[in-house]
Design a protein around this motif. Structure first.
Motif, short mmCIF file in Angstrom:
data_model
loop_
_atom_site.label_atom_id
_atom_site.label_comp_id
_atom_site.label_asym_id
_atom_site.label_seq_id
_atom_site.Cartn_x
_atom_site.Cartn_y
_atom_site.Cartn_z
N ARG A 4 0.86 -1.19 0.00
CA ARG A 4 0.00 0.00 0.00
C ARG A 4 0.89 1.24 0.00
NH1 ARG A 4 -0.77 -3.16 3.78
NH2 ARG A 4 0.31 -3.02 5.72
N VAL A 23 -3.64 4.04 0.84
CA VAL A 23 -4.37 3.51 -0.31
C VAL A 23 -3.69 2.22 -0.78
CG1 VAL A 23 -5.26 5.73 -1.06
CG2 VAL A 23 -3.07 4.95 -1.93
N GLY A 28 -5.89 1.49 -9.07
CA GLY A 28 -5.77 2.92 -9.34
C GLY A 28 -6.41 3.28 -10.65
N TYR A 30 -5.56 6.62 -8.27
CA TYR A 30 -6.01 7.03 -6.96
C TYR A 30 -6.22 8.54 -6.93
CZ TYR A 30 -4.33 2.46 -5.76
OH TYR A 30 -4.13 1.12 -5.73
N TRP A 32 -7.07 11.41 -3.91
CA TRP A 32 -7.22 11.69 -2.49
C TRP A 32 -7.31 13.19 -2.35
CZ3 TRP A 32 -4.23 14.35 1.08
CH2 TRP A 32 -4.64 14.21 2.40
#
Length: 67
Positions: A4, A23, A28, A30, A32
């Motif tokens: 991760r 995460v 992905g 990803y 955030w």
């Protein structure tokens, strides 16, 4: 092997603290978003890979981000 990724934030000049988020390594891309920042502060963000132990790699940081 990477398990991760840990996401960090700090005020410029402060040490890195505990990760804000983690995460997974697959699934992905990803995204955030950080909604917990204060106007007028300058931050740096960082990301580190974690293995299964969970040891972190070195933190790769952004340039300064002024909000």
């Amino acid at each position: 092997d990477v398990e991760r990724y840990a996401i960090f934030r700090r005020l410029v000049g402060d040490p890195w603290d505990e990760p804000l988020a983690v995460v997974g390594k697959s699934g992905g891309p990803y995204i955030w978003e950080d909604f917990d920042i204060q106007f007028g502060n300058t931050y740096q963000y960082g990301v580190a890979a974690q293995d299964c132990s969970p040891a972190n790699s070195s933190i790769l940081s952004t340039a300064n981000v002024l909000h």
